[in-house]
Design a protein around this motif. Structure first.
Motif, PDB file in Angstrom:
ATOM      1  N   SER A   1       0.791   4.209  -2.793  1.00 58.90           N
ATOM      2  CA  SER A   1       0.638   5.632  -2.451  1.00 58.90           C
ATOM      3  C   SER A   1       1.805   6.435  -3.010  1.00 58.90           C
ATOM      4  O   SER A   1       1.627   7.519  -3.573  1.00 58.90           O
ATOM      5  CB  SER A   1       0.605   5.822  -0.932  1.00 58.90           C
ATOM      6  OG  SER A   1      -0.524   5.216  -0.397  1.00 58.90           O
TER       7      SER A   1
ATOM      8  N   LEU B   1      -5.592   4.524  -5.595  1.00 59.32           N
ATOM      9  CA  LEU B   1      -5.379   4.951  -4.212  1.00 59.32           C
ATOM     10  C   LEU B   1      -6.491   4.406  -3.307  1.00 59.32           C
ATOM     11  O   LEU B   1      -6.232   3.863  -2.231  1.00 59.32           O
ATOM     12  CB  LEU B   1      -5.385   6.482  -4.193  1.00 59.32           C
ATOM     13  CG  LEU B   1      -4.623   7.204  -3.096  1.00 59.32           C
ATOM     14  CD1 LEU B   1      -3.165   6.808  -3.093  1.00 59.32           C
ATOM     15  CD2 LEU B   1      -4.763   8.717  -3.293  1.00 59.32           C
ATOM     16  N   ARG B   2      -7.740   4.572  -3.757  1.00 61.15           N
ATOM     17  CA  ARG B   2      -8.871   4.135  -2.948  1.00 61.15           C
ATOM     18  C   ARG B   2      -8.902   2.617  -2.804  1.00 61.15           C
ATOM     19  O   ARG B   2      -9.142   2.081  -1.727  1.00 61.15           O
ATOM     20  CB  ARG B   2     -10.197   4.605  -3.591  1.00 61.15           C
ATOM     21  CG  ARG B   2     -10.319   6.112  -3.742  1.00 61.15           C
ATOM     22  CD  ARG B   2     -10.530   6.795  -2.411  1.00 61.15           C
ATOM     23  NE  ARG B   2     -11.783   6.405  -1.807  1.00 61.15           N
ATOM     24  CZ  ARG B   2     -12.709   7.259  -1.370  1.00 61.15           C
ATOM     25  NH1 ARG B   2     -12.514   8.561  -1.484  1.00 61.15           N
ATOM     26  NH2 ARG B   2     -13.810   6.833  -0.812  1.00 61.15           N
TER      27      ARG B   2
ATOM     28  N   LEU C   1       1.186  11.628 -10.032  1.00 61.80           N
ATOM     29  CA  LEU C   1       0.440  12.892 -10.034  1.00 61.80           C
ATOM     30  C   LEU C   1       1.385  14.063 -10.260  1.00 61.80           C
ATOM     31  O   LEU C   1       1.080  14.990 -11.019  1.00 61.80           O
ATOM     32  CB  LEU C   1      -0.293  13.075  -8.691  1.00 61.80           C
ATOM     33  CG  LEU C   1      -1.521  12.188  -8.455  1.00 61.80           C
ATOM     34  CD1 LEU C   1      -1.987  12.312  -7.011  1.00 61.80           C
ATOM     35  CD2 LEU C   1      -2.647  12.554  -9.417  1.00 61.80           C
ATOM     36  N   ALA C   2       2.551  14.024  -9.615  1.00 64.97           N
ATOM     37  CA  ALA C   2       3.489  15.143  -9.707  1.00 64.97           C
ATOM     38  C   ALA C   2       4.147  15.207 -11.083  1.00 64.97           C
ATOM     39  O   ALA C   2       4.276  16.281 -11.669  1.00 64.97           O
ATOM     40  CB  ALA C   2       4.548  15.015  -8.616  1.00 64.97           C
TER      41      ALA C   2
ATOM     42  N   LEU D   1       1.552   9.359  -5.858  1.00 59.38           N
ATOM     43  CA  LEU D   1       2.018  10.737  -5.648  1.00 59.38           C
ATOM     44  C   LEU D   1       3.027  11.127  -6.727  1.00 59.38           C
ATOM     45  O   LEU D   1       2.996  12.240  -7.254  1.00 59.38           O
ATOM     46  CB  LEU D   1       2.641  10.882  -4.260  1.00 59.38           C
ATOM     47  CG  LEU D   1       1.642  11.009  -3.103  1.00 59.38           C
ATOM     48  CD1 LEU D   1       2.358  11.133  -1.775  1.00 59.38           C
ATOM     49  CD2 LEU D   1       0.716  12.216  -3.307  1.00 59.38           C
TER      50      LEU D   1
ATOM     51  N   ARG E   1      -7.298  -2.615   4.269  1.00 56.00           N
ATOM     52  CA  ARG E   1      -8.249  -2.887   5.353  1.00 56.00           C
ATOM     53  C   ARG E   1      -8.656  -4.360   5.364  1.00 56.00           C
ATOM     54  O   ARG E   1      -8.791  -4.972   6.422  1.00 56.00           O
ATOM     55  CB  ARG E   1      -9.507  -2.008   5.198  1.00 56.00           C
ATOM     56  CG  ARG E   1      -9.308  -0.532   5.397  1.00 56.00           C
ATOM     57  CD  ARG E   1      -8.863  -0.177   6.811  1.00 56.00           C
ATOM     58  NE  ARG E   1      -9.797  -0.654   7.817  1.00 56.00           N
ATOM     59  CZ  ARG E   1      -9.455  -1.288   8.938  1.00 56.00           C
ATOM     60  NH1 ARG E   1      -8.186  -1.570   9.186  1.00 56.00           N
ATOM     61  NH2 ARG E   1     -10.361  -1.671   9.800  1.00 56.00           N
TER      62      ARG E   1
ATOM     63  N   GLN F   1       0.850  14.592 -14.157  1.00 58.72           N
ATOM     64  CA  GLN F   1      -0.317  15.479 -14.116  1.00 58.72           C
ATOM     65  C   GLN F   1      -1.463  14.982 -14.973  1.00 58.72           C
ATOM     66  O   GLN F   1      -1.899  15.659 -15.917  1.00 58.72           O
ATOM     67  CB  GLN F   1       0.135  16.885 -14.514  1.00 58.72           C
ATOM     68  CG  GLN F   1       1.171  17.378 -13.522  1.00 58.72           C
ATOM     69  CD  GLN F   1       2.064  18.463 -14.050  1.00 58.72           C
ATOM     70  OE1 GLN F   1       2.084  18.737 -15.232  1.00 58.72           O
ATOM     71  NE2 GLN F   1       2.807  19.074 -13.160  1.00 58.72           N
ATOM     72  N   PRO F   2      -1.937  13.777 -14.648  1.00 57.79           N
ATOM     73  CA  PRO F   2      -3.002  13.169 -15.468  1.00 57.79           C
ATOM     74  C   PRO F   2      -4.325  13.924 -15.356  1.00 57.79           C
ATOM     75  O   PRO F   2      -4.559  14.628 -14.381  1.00 57.79           O
ATOM     76  CB  PRO F   2      -3.138  11.766 -14.859  1.00 57.79           C
ATOM     77  CG  PRO F   2      -2.686  11.927 -13.438  1.00 57.79           C
ATOM     78  CD  PRO F   2      -1.604  12.961 -13.474  1.00 57.79           C
ATOM     79  N   MET F   3      -5.154  13.781 -16.388  1.00 54.71           N
ATOM     80  CA  MET F   3      -6.459  14.443 -16.436  1.00 54.71           C
ATOM     81  C   MET F   3      -7.546  13.396 -16.720  1.00 54.71           C
ATOM     82  O   MET F   3      -7.269  12.323 -17.223  1.00 54.71           O
ATOM     83  CB  MET F   3      -6.484  15.470 -17.571  1.00 54.71           C
ATOM     84  CG  MET F   3      -5.332  16.442 -17.574  1.00 54.71           C
ATOM     85  SD  MET F   3      -5.678  17.875 -16.553  1.00 54.71           S
ATOM     86  CE  MET F   3      -6.550  18.892 -17.756  1.00 54.71           C
TER      87      MET F   3
ATOM     88  N   PRO G   1     -20.265   8.299  -9.272  1.00 56.48           N
ATOM     89  CA  PRO G   1     -20.574   7.146  -8.422  1.00 56.48           C
ATOM     90  C   PRO G   1     -21.834   6.451  -8.895  1.00 56.48           C
ATOM     91  O   PRO G   1     -22.684   7.079  -9.528  1.00 56.48           O
ATOM     92  CB  PRO G   1     -20.773   7.761  -7.029  1.00 56.48           C
ATOM     93  CG  PRO G   1     -21.026   9.204  -7.253  1.00 56.48           C
ATOM     94  CD  PRO G   1     -20.405   9.584  -8.552  1.00 56.48           C
TER      95      PRO G   1
ATOM     96  N   TYR H   1      -6.659   7.845  -8.956  1.00 61.93           N
ATOM     97  CA  TYR H   1      -7.535   8.047  -7.801  1.00 61.93           C
ATOM     98  C   TYR H   1      -8.122   6.699  -7.349  1.00 61.93           C
ATOM     99  O   TYR H   1      -8.104   6.368  -6.154  1.00 61.93           O
ATOM    100  CB  TYR H   1      -8.646   9.024  -8.173  1.00 61.93           C
ATOM    101  CG  TYR H   1      -9.657   9.281  -7.093  1.00 61.93           C
ATOM    102  CD1 TYR H   1      -9.362  10.110  -6.023  1.00 61.93           C
ATOM    103  CD2 TYR H   1     -10.922   8.694  -7.160  1.00 61.93           C
ATOM    104  CE1 TYR H   1     -10.307  10.347  -5.029  1.00 61.93           C
ATOM    105  CE2 TYR H   1     -11.870   8.931  -6.170  1.00 61.93           C
ATOM    106  CZ  TYR H   1     -11.557   9.758  -5.107  1.00 61.93           C
ATOM    107  OH  TYR H   1     -12.482   9.986  -4.134  1.00 61.93           O
TER     108      TYR H   1
ATOM    109  N   LEU I   1      -6.696  10.539 -14.562  1.00 60.83           N
ATOM    110  CA  LEU I   1      -6.695  10.982 -13.162  1.00 60.83           C
ATOM    111  C   LEU I   1      -7.550  10.042 -12.311  1.00 60.83           C
ATOM    112  O   LEU I   1      -7.182   9.688 -11.197  1.00 60.83           O
ATOM    113  CB  LEU I   1      -7.222  12.422 -13.084  1.00 60.83           C
ATOM    114  CG  LEU I   1      -7.294  13.060 -11.695  1.00 60.83           C
ATOM    115  CD1 LEU I   1      -5.950  13.001 -10.984  1.00 60.83           C
ATOM    116  CD2 LEU I   1      -7.774  14.512 -11.807  1.00 60.83           C
TER     117      LEU I   1
ATOM    118  N   GLU J   1       0.834  -1.205   0.000  1.00 58.31           N
ATOM    119  CA  GLU J   1       0.000   0.000   0.000  1.00 58.31           C
ATOM    120  C   GLU J   1       0.870   1.256   0.000  1.00 58.31           C
ATOM    121  O   GLU J   1       0.573   2.231  -0.688  1.00 58.31           O
ATOM    122  CB  GLU J   1      -0.979   0.032   1.179  1.00 58.31           C
ATOM    123  CG  GLU J   1      -2.110   1.031   0.893  1.00 58.31           C
ATOM    124  CD  GLU J   1      -2.705   1.703   2.115  1.00 58.31           C
ATOM    125  OE1 GLU J   1      -2.263   1.402   3.244  1.00 58.31           O
ATOM    126  OE2 GLU J   1      -3.596   2.547   1.940  1.00 58.31           O
TER     127      GLU J   1
END
Lengths: 232, 232
Positions: free
Chosen positions: A67, A91-92, A74-75, A71, A99, A78-80, A219, A88, A84, A63
């Motif tokens: 992460s 990450l989720r 993203l840096a 990061l 968990r 710079q995806p769109m 969603p 995202y 993006l 994990e």
């Protein structure tokens, strides 16, 4: 498309693939961890249970890798839009698998406490529950791997089966406790173990919902049915 | 600095402030929700408990807002280094607060089930536990608001107090069940409610750890002490 752009795109794709690989690996370990936790619980093997607990570190480490990669992506990239949403969702979903791993490790921990007293027959309901939960996790991961939003929704709708199975086991355990108060402590730990497994199903649902969001950019509309209305 | 760049910077800051405001608001609602859940549990007011459960939607809606704002910020602003960690922490911390809200709503749900049977004296241990948990959440949110990594670490080290209190209550509830099997069902729901509150402390710890990461760019080095080794 310029050669440079082509190169960037290829490299970006390979980074997404790397993320995908990490998450699928996390998921496979998490599923194996729950299987192992149930196995050591049935065999009453506290030594093996300790190894299951220790193995959770591998999921946590992955994990952190995800992460970190997200990061960096993203840096640097710079995806769109969909790109993006890809990072995202990564990450989720990795947080959900982390968990699931925690819950599997918790089941192994509880098995060690259970080994401090005589075996209770009520433990025999857990394997079926874990099998259902692991089935949901595996399907959710497969839906995510295929970026198949409809397959993901099928997983979501099947979580009610797990909830119903859990509710049955919950009632059974309460009955055991009332019939033989000496089993109260053991049955309480089994109750928590069962709850952990039921929660794994909720995280499979989260993975499914994040897969839907990744594909559709919004969603899923309808809230899923919850069979577990009585907060058991 | 060009006027345009200045404008972009200012606007970026105002967007971060907006995120901050949303997260602090989420946190305040979550803390209030746990207080309300304990209140309705003590007053045995199922109608009010239903309102607490329904109120959880406000937290979920704010989490969606935060996720949405984060995705927009990432796409439009393409933040780097500390700015990127700001939005990353916002995402993680809002997810933790969302979970805290879920746990508070769960306590309210359990109180409704408890109202279906006679009052049990064992319920009196919950308010102290909830007060400890809410103290940790409020402090973690304050540390995050101030971007104070040391304050955050103090929160983390205090989670052991909550774990110890929880373990005491766990044992007390088992004793009640053994002494009076008619209380088994009620005490089981109290056990789950207590576990929910103990888990809230873990999420306060997560908020603290994410605050540390945001400030320092790396996770805190030492794993925190866990008093809850027996997986109670």
């Amino acid at each position: 498309m310029s050669p440079t752009h082509d190169h960037i795109v290829k490299s970006y794709d390979s980074e997404l693939k790397r993320l995908d690989g990490e998450i699928q690996r996390m998921g496979q370990i998490a599923v194996a961890q729950l299987d192992a936790a149930i196995d050591v619980l049935q065999r009453r093997d506290s030594q093996a249970a300790m190894r299951v607990v220790a193995n959770d570190d591998a999921i946590d480490a992955l994990e952190h890798e995800v992460s970190h990669d997200v990061l960096r992506l993203l840096a640097l990239r710079q995806p769109m839009a969909r790109d993006l949403r890809e990072v995202y969702a990564a990450l989720r979903i990795s947080a959900d698998i982390e968990r699931i791993g925690d819950y599997a490790a918790n089941v192994a921990k509880r098995s060690m406490v259970l080994n401090q007293s005589a075996p209770v027959s009520a433990a025999r309901g857990l394997p079926a529950l874990a099998k259902l939960a692991n089935g949901l996790v595996a399907e959710a991961l497969e839906a995510y791997r295929l970026r198949d939003a409809d397959k993901a929704m099928a997983v979501r709708s099947r979580d009610v089966e797990l909830d119903a199975e859990y509710t049955g086991l919950f009632r059974e355990l309460l009955t055991y406790m009332a019939e033989d108060p000496r089993q109260i402590t053991a049955c309480t730990h089994l109750l928590f173990a069962a709850k952990n497994i039921e929660r794994i199903g909720d995280h499979a649902t989260n993975i499914a919902e994040n897969t839907w969001f990744l594909v559709h950019g919004e969603p899923p509309a309808d809230e899923r049915q919850k069979a577990d209305l009585t907060s058991q």
